[in-house]
Design a protein around this motif. Structure first.
Motif, short mmCIF file in Angstrom:
data_model
loop_
_atom_site.label_atom_id
_atom_site.label_comp_id
_atom_site.label_asym_id
_atom_site.label_seq_id
_atom_site.Cartn_x
_atom_site.Cartn_y
_atom_site.Cartn_z
N LEU A 51 0.72 -1.77 -6.21
CA LEU A 51 1.55 -0.96 -5.28
C LEU A 51 1.19 0.33 -4.73
O LEU A 51 -0.47 1.22 -5.18
CB LEU A 51 2.57 -0.67 -6.36
CG LEU A 51 4.34 0.27 -5.99
CD1 LEU A 51 4.96 -0.77 -5.03
CD2 LEU A 51 4.45 0.81 -7.27
N VAL A 52 1.07 0.35 -3.38
CA VAL A 52 1.18 1.19 -2.41
C VAL A 52 2.71 2.17 -1.73
O VAL A 52 3.14 1.57 -1.45
CB VAL A 52 0.12 1.09 -0.69
CG1 VAL A 52 -0.48 2.30 -0.54
CG2 VAL A 52 -0.61 0.37 -2.47
N GLN A 71 10.51 1.67 -10.56
CA GLN A 71 8.87 1.29 -11.58
C GLN A 71 9.17 0.28 -12.73
O GLN A 71 9.65 0.68 -13.41
CB GLN A 71 9.71 3.39 -12.71
CG GLN A 71 8.72 3.81 -13.68
CD GLN A 71 6.81 3.82 -13.01
OE1 GLN A 71 6.81 4.68 -12.12
NE2 GLN A 71 5.95 2.71 -12.63
N ALA A 72 10.45 -0.53 -12.24
CA ALA A 72 10.12 -1.15 -12.98
C ALA A 72 10.33 -2.81 -11.43
O ALA A 72 11.41 -3.66 -11.79
CB ALA A 72 11.60 -1.59 -13.35
N CYS A 73 9.38 -3.10 -10.74
CA CYS A 73 9.15 -4.35 -10.03
C CYS A 73 7.81 -4.40 -10.18
O CYS A 73 6.63 -4.22 -10.95
CB CYS A 73 8.99 -3.29 -8.56
SG CYS A 73 7.99 -2.56 -7.71
N GLY A 74 7.95 -5.69 -9.43
CA GLY A 74 6.86 -6.26 -9.81
C GLY A 74 5.87 -7.45 -8.30
O GLY A 74 6.74 -6.62 -6.96
N PHE A 75 4.50 -6.99 -8.57
CA PHE A 75 4.45 -7.65 -6.96
C PHE A 75 2.75 -8.47 -7.66
O PHE A 75 2.54 -9.23 -8.94
CB PHE A 75 3.10 -6.74 -6.69
CG PHE A 75 2.38 -5.93 -7.38
CD1 PHE A 75 0.94 -5.25 -8.03
CD2 PHE A 75 2.95 -4.91 -8.16
CE1 PHE A 75 -0.17 -4.83 -9.03
CE2 PHE A 75 2.16 -3.97 -9.57
CZ PHE A 75 0.49 -4.52 -9.69
N HIS A 126 3.31 -5.24 -13.09
CA HIS A 126 4.59 -5.05 -13.32
C HIS A 126 3.90 -3.45 -13.55
O HIS A 126 4.28 -2.99 -14.22
CB HIS A 126 5.02 -5.31 -14.50
CG HIS A 126 5.54 -6.69 -14.65
ND1 HIS A 126 7.41 -7.19 -13.85
CD2 HIS A 126 5.21 -7.32 -15.10
CE1 HIS A 126 6.81 -8.30 -13.98
NE2 HIS A 126 5.52 -9.60 -14.19
N THR A 127 5.47 -2.67 -12.62
CA THR A 127 4.63 -1.40 -12.54
C THR A 127 5.28 -0.45 -13.69
O THR A 127 4.52 0.40 -14.15
CB THR A 127 5.68 -0.48 -11.33
OG1 THR A 127 7.13 -0.57 -11.11
CG2 THR A 127 4.79 -0.42 -10.00
N ASP A 128 6.10 -0.98 -14.45
CA ASP A 128 6.85 -1.05 -15.63
C ASP A 128 5.18 -0.33 -16.81
O ASP A 128 5.94 0.15 -17.72
CB ASP A 128 7.43 -0.82 -16.35
CG ASP A 128 7.79 -2.21 -16.77
OD1 ASP A 128 6.52 -2.72 -16.63
OD2 ASP A 128 8.78 -3.08 -17.46
N HIS A 129 4.23 -1.40 -16.67
CA HIS A 129 3.02 -1.66 -17.18
C HIS A 129 2.13 -0.45 -17.23
O HIS A 129 1.06 0.49 -18.45
CB HIS A 129 2.13 -2.23 -17.38
CG HIS A 129 3.23 -3.42 -17.77
ND1 HIS A 129 3.13 -4.80 -18.03
CD2 HIS A 129 4.75 -3.33 -18.62
CE1 HIS A 129 4.45 -5.70 -18.36
NE2 HIS A 129 4.65 -4.50 -19.41
N MET A 130 2.55 0.97 -16.23
CA MET A 130 1.80 1.72 -15.46
C MET A 130 1.72 2.72 -17.11
O MET A 130 2.10 3.02 -17.71
CB MET A 130 2.15 2.93 -14.42
CG MET A 130 1.90 1.80 -13.32
SD MET A 130 2.36 3.19 -12.01
CE MET A 130 1.97 1.64 -10.28
N THR A 155 -4.17 -1.14 -10.16
CA THR A 155 -3.76 -2.27 -10.54
C THR A 155 -4.09 -3.04 -12.13
O THR A 155 -4.30 -2.60 -12.90
CB THR A 155 -5.51 -3.23 -10.15
OG1 THR A 155 -5.45 -4.92 -9.79
CG2 THR A 155 -6.42 -2.80 -10.62
N PRO A 156 -3.57 -4.54 -12.45
CA PRO A 156 -3.27 -4.97 -13.48
C PRO A 156 -4.43 -5.64 -13.89
O PRO A 156 -5.60 -5.48 -13.00
CB PRO A 156 -2.18 -6.01 -13.56
CG PRO A 156 -1.67 -6.19 -11.83
CD PRO A 156 -2.44 -4.42 -11.12
N ALA A 157 -4.34 -5.96 -14.69
CA ALA A 157 -5.91 -7.45 -15.22
C ALA A 157 -5.75 -8.53 -13.98
O ALA A 157 -4.97 -8.49 -13.65
CB ALA A 157 -5.25 -7.76 -15.83
#
Length: 217
Positions: free
Chosen positions: A70-71, A141-145, A158-162, A189-191
């Motif tokens: 997310l940017v 803060q609760a969205c996906g990419f 998922h930004t809620d995993h930050m 970045t996620p995994a």
């Protein structure tokens, strides 16, 4: 002059900030330590690459990794925030991008205790979509990419995993460096990171609101 696009309007690019190690699963896959504060690094403006352009892998690396993120596009100057302030109010737009990393170069630099600039800041290493107006992403803060490569899903974040949510990231950047209109912030970045190869076709999506396409030369 480097520019990004907010909806249909050009915005002059200022700084490119990046947050490292902001998802637990990504920390685990790279066997890094969990940070006790946001890990901040920067990319030069010459690293910007907009959707539709070709990614040219640098000659000095044999292992360039993609990192979908997310940017944020900053729309107001900020030196800090008070108790009643909402840091997210300074965000003008949201996009999706790639923090490209020459992983082999980064590994050698880290072993020597040297900065990561060559590994993170080469030309085309900051890939971004256009930006959608902030009010259109109602729950940032609760969205996906997602990132698909050659039609295969490679990353789904998922930004809620930050570890450090967006407000905390903005507070750190504003207090330590100051934020300015036109700054861009890669938020981690996620995994699922992995190598890019010549001929790869990349498709990025943020919550169905904005997309980006890149091809590796």
């Amino acid at each position: 002059m480097r520019q990004v696009c907010l909806e249909t309007q050009p915005v002059r690019l200022n700084n490119i900030f990046c947050i490292g190690r902001n998802y637990v699963d990504h920390i685990a896959e790279l066997k890094n330590e969990t940070p006790t504060e946001p890990v901040v690094f920067m990319k030069p403006n010459n690293s910007l690459l907009q959707s539709g352009a070709a990614i040219v892998l640098p000659h000095f690396s044999q292992s360039v990794h993609y990192e979908c993120e997310l940017v944020l596009l900053i729309g107001q100057d900020a030196e800090g925030f008070g108790d009643g302030d909402n840091p997210l109010d300074i965000i003008a737009g949201y996009g999706v991008g790639l923090d490209l990393t020459a992983r082999d170069v980064q590994g050698r630099l880290k072993e020597k205790g040297l900065p990561w600039t060559k590994a993170k800041g080469f030309r085309g290493a900051a890939c971004v979509s256009d930006f959608v107006a902030a009010q259109k992403l109602t729950q940032p803060q609760a969205c996906g990419f997602t990132l698909h490569i050659n039609g295969e899903l490679r990353q789904h974040g998922h930004t809620d995993h930050m570890i450090y949510p967006l407000a905390a990231v903005l507070q750190e950047l504003a207090a330590s460096y100051g934020l300015r209109t036109g700054d861009v912030v890669f938020t981690g970045t996620p995994a699922g990171v992995g190598e890019l190869h010549s001929g790869d076709r990349l498709s990025l999506d943020l919550a169905g609101l904005v997309q980006a396409e890149f091809a590796v030369a």
